[in-house]
Scaffold this motif. Structure first.
Motif, PDB file in Angstrom:
ATOM      1  N   VAL A 130       0.809  -1.222   0.000  1.00  0.00           N
ATOM      2  CA  VAL A 130       0.000   0.000   0.000  1.00  0.00           C
ATOM      3  C   VAL A 130       0.845   1.275   0.000  1.00  0.00           C
ATOM      4  O   VAL A 130       0.307   2.377  -0.078  1.00  0.00           O
ATOM      5  CB  VAL A 130      -0.973   0.032   1.205  1.00  0.00           C
ATOM      6  N   ILE A 131       2.171   1.141   0.096  1.00  0.00           N
ATOM      7  CA  ILE A 131       3.063   2.307   0.047  1.00  0.00           C
ATOM      8  C   ILE A 131       3.896   2.198  -1.223  1.00  0.00           C
ATOM      9  O   ILE A 131       4.709   1.290  -1.362  1.00  0.00           O
ATOM     10  CB  ILE A 131       4.006   2.366   1.269  1.00  0.00           C
ATOM     11  N   THR A 132       3.700   3.107  -2.166  1.00  0.00           N
ATOM     12  CA  THR A 132       4.359   2.987  -3.467  1.00  0.00           C
ATOM     13  C   THR A 132       5.733   3.640  -3.523  1.00  0.00           C
ATOM     14  O   THR A 132       6.518   3.338  -4.410  1.00  0.00           O
ATOM     15  CB  THR A 132       3.472   3.609  -4.571  1.00  0.00           C
ATOM     16  N   SER A 133       6.039   4.539  -2.600  1.00  0.00           N
ATOM     17  CA  SER A 133       7.339   5.211  -2.583  1.00  0.00           C
ATOM     18  C   SER A 133       8.354   4.375  -1.821  1.00  0.00           C
ATOM     19  O   SER A 133       8.132   4.022  -0.659  1.00  0.00           O
ATOM     20  CB  SER A 133       7.213   6.595  -1.935  1.00  0.00           C
ATOM     21  N   ALA A 134       9.488   4.061  -2.454  1.00  0.00           N
ATOM     22  CA  ALA A 134      10.520   3.247  -1.806  1.00  0.00           C
ATOM     23  C   ALA A 134      11.107   3.962  -0.597  1.00  0.00           C
ATOM     24  O   ALA A 134      11.320   3.354   0.457  1.00  0.00           O
ATOM     25  CB  ALA A 134      11.621   2.912  -2.807  1.00  0.00           C
ATOM     26  N   VAL A 135      11.359   5.259  -0.742  1.00  0.00           N
ATOM     27  CA  VAL A 135      11.915   6.038   0.372  1.00  0.00           C
ATOM     28  C   VAL A 135      10.900   6.138   1.505  1.00  0.00           C
ATOM     29  O   VAL A 135      11.221   5.906   2.683  1.00  0.00           O
ATOM     30  CB  VAL A 135      12.340   7.446  -0.088  1.00  0.00           C
ATOM     31  N   GLY A 136       9.661   6.469   1.160  1.00  0.00           N
ATOM     32  CA  GLY A 136       8.614   6.569   2.162  1.00  0.00           C
ATOM     33  C   GLY A 136       8.396   5.253   2.893  1.00  0.00           C
ATOM     34  O   GLY A 136       8.211   5.223   4.114  1.00  0.00           O
ATOM     35  N   LEU A 137       8.426   4.158   2.139  1.00  0.00           N
ATOM     36  CA  LEU A 137       8.256   2.834   2.727  1.00  0.00           C
ATOM     37  C   LEU A 137       9.393   2.490   3.673  1.00  0.00           C
ATOM     38  O   LEU A 137       9.170   2.032   4.802  1.00  0.00           O
ATOM     39  CB  LEU A 137       8.169   1.782   1.612  1.00  0.00           C
ATOM     40  N   GLY A 138      10.627   2.725   3.235  1.00  0.00           N
ATOM     41  CA  GLY A 138      11.789   2.400   4.063  1.00  0.00           C
ATOM     42  C   GLY A 138      11.823   3.199   5.352  1.00  0.00           C
ATOM     43  O   GLY A 138      12.074   2.654   6.433  1.00  0.00           O
TER      44      GLY A 138
END
Length: 462
Positions: free
Chosen positions: A131-139
């Protein structure tokens, strides 16, 4: 032959410019226009589609082709991506993503074995990644949520960082821009691409990477003299920007980020056959449902609902200058590449070397991996190449999925191997460690992920 030489030189210049961090859409547009102009001068330029109206001048046809690309891509793939980005941003705005994350991590503290916890934490991170598409945001989110718990169990902060850096590897997200582009390149619906190929190949790959994270980090800990039992109870603090989100939204909101995935299945041949909805319509319906939930939650406050819709539209607008522009530019670049006869040369070379479909797939994965590691961007490595793959697949008489999917996931799996990738830099900054130390922790799991995923895709494509 002269066209191939021009194309090869241009390709190296484009690669150099992207590695140097130049604005990728401009680089791709300029190189594409240059190659199209050269193809006209050499008499090989046959790039005008039937739907486009010729201008009467071969060089001005290049401008008409670019206009056609904007019109065609914005009306189809670009619109889908805009809706996807808007929906994902809206889910974050209303707290639906936080509600899901809160439920997913609720029982985490009950597990006491530190190394078993690595696998469990990685599995939860992969669940959140849907549900989180941004790699940076997810990490960053995974580190804020999982970091304090994992470190209190005695795990090395580099181990924790590697879990967060690898969280976006082997993507299983449905509403991602690269997923939409890959499905279009394979001439498959999103439903078929994601549920028939992408997720079935990503699931076993996730298990391989998760197991590898456990044993590789345990090996490095032993080599560096790290004993978990000696570090139990340690804490870590982050600044205010990276604190775990406060899930103030109702728990039922946790289902909202998955609405497009659910509705895609509901309105398909597997469930309700009588109703057919385009993926864009499904995302709009999902937003409408979410807004109805928000209206009830906030007692039909006009200002609250309007603010949410404004966030949705603003995110759509930002995607045009980001991913959508990159995709259109990549299309112009790929057409120039094709007009110079480069694709025919690649296919001829592959046939002469006996590569075939699997060999070409390996070649594209290697190229994608190297570009991703050097540039730190999965988009810069994936979008320009995916435009060429369908043509090559048809000439080699192989399934487009065999070429597209390994390359698609290679761009996500190889990202943690780049010390300049946004997610690696962000996690290293939060943990106050070297990006290269995180890359080392991710290296073996990522390499095994690349190899195993390619094998799984090949088995699915048989």
């Amino acid at each position: 032959m002269f066209g191939v030489i021009i194309g090869t030189i241009t390709l190296f210049i484009v690669g150099w410019a992207i590695v140097k961090g130049k604005y990728a859409p401009l680089v791709l547009f300029l190189s594409g226009i240059f190659m199209l102009a050269c193809s006209v001068a050499l008499g090989t330029g046959h790039f005008m589609p039937k739907q486009a109206v010729a201008t009467g001048n071969e060089y001005l046809n290049i401008i008409e082709y670019i206009r056609y690309m904007f019109s065609n891509r914005l009306a189809n793939l670009g619109l889908i991506i805009m809706f996807m980005v808007g929906f994902a941003t809206y889910m974050t705005h209303i707290g639906a993503n936080s509600a899901f994350v809160s439920i997913a991590t609720k029982r985490l503290t009950n597990i006491k074995n530190p190394y078993f916890m690595i696998f469990i934490a990685f599995a939860i991170a992969k669940l959140v990644s849907m549900v989180i598409t941004s790699a940076v945001g997810l990490g960053v989110l995974c580190l804020a949520l999982l970091g304090p718990v994992l470190i209190s169990l005695g795990l090395n902060k580099l181990t924790v960082g590697s879990i967060c850096c690898m969280s976006g590897a082997a993507s299983m997200v449905l509403i991602g821009a690269s997923t939409a582009a890959a499905a279009k390149a394979c001439e498959l619906s999103l439903l078929d691409y994601v549920f028939t190929y992408k997720i079935p190949a990503a699931l076993p790959t996730t298990i391989v990477m998760g197991v590898a994270l456990v044993f590789w980090n345990r090996y490095l800990d032993k080599k560096e003299g790290w004993v978990c039992s000696e570090h139990v109870g340690e804490t870590i603090e982050f600044d205010e920007k990276t604190q775990a989100p406060q899930a103030s939204a109702p728990k039922i909101y946790a289902i909202l980020p998955f609405l497009p995935m659910i509705l895609v299945v509901v309105f398909s041949q597997y469930c309700i056959k009588s109703i057919k909805l385009d993926i864009s319509a499904i995302i709009i319906l999902s937003v409408v449902i979410a807004m109805l939930c928000e209206a009830i939650r906030h007692k039909f406050s006009f200002e609250t609902i309007a603010e949410g819709l404004k966030i949705f539209f603003q995110a759509m607008g930002r995607s045009v200058s980001g991913v959508v522009a990159l995709i259109i530019a990549a299309g112009v670049f790929a057409e120039g590449f094709k007009a110079l006869g480069m694709l025919d040369s690649i296919v001829s070379l592959a046939n002469s070397l006996g590569f075939g479909g699997f060999g070409m797939s390996v070649l594209f994965v290697v190229i994608t991996t190297l570009i991703t590691i050097i540039s730190g961007s999965n988009g810069a490595s994936f979008y320009p190449l995916v435009e060429m793959v369908p043509h090559i697949a048809s000439k080699l008489n192989v399934s487009s999925v065999m070429l597209v999917l390994p390359m698609h996931q290679a761009s996500t799996i190889a990202r943690p191997l780049s010390p300049v990738a946004g997610v690696v830099v962000a996690i290293a900054g939060m943990l106050k460690c070297s990006p290269l130390s995180l890359v080392k922790r991710c290296s073996v799991p990522a390499i095994l992920g690349l190899i195993s995923h390619h094998i799984f895709v090949f088995l699915l494509a048989l």
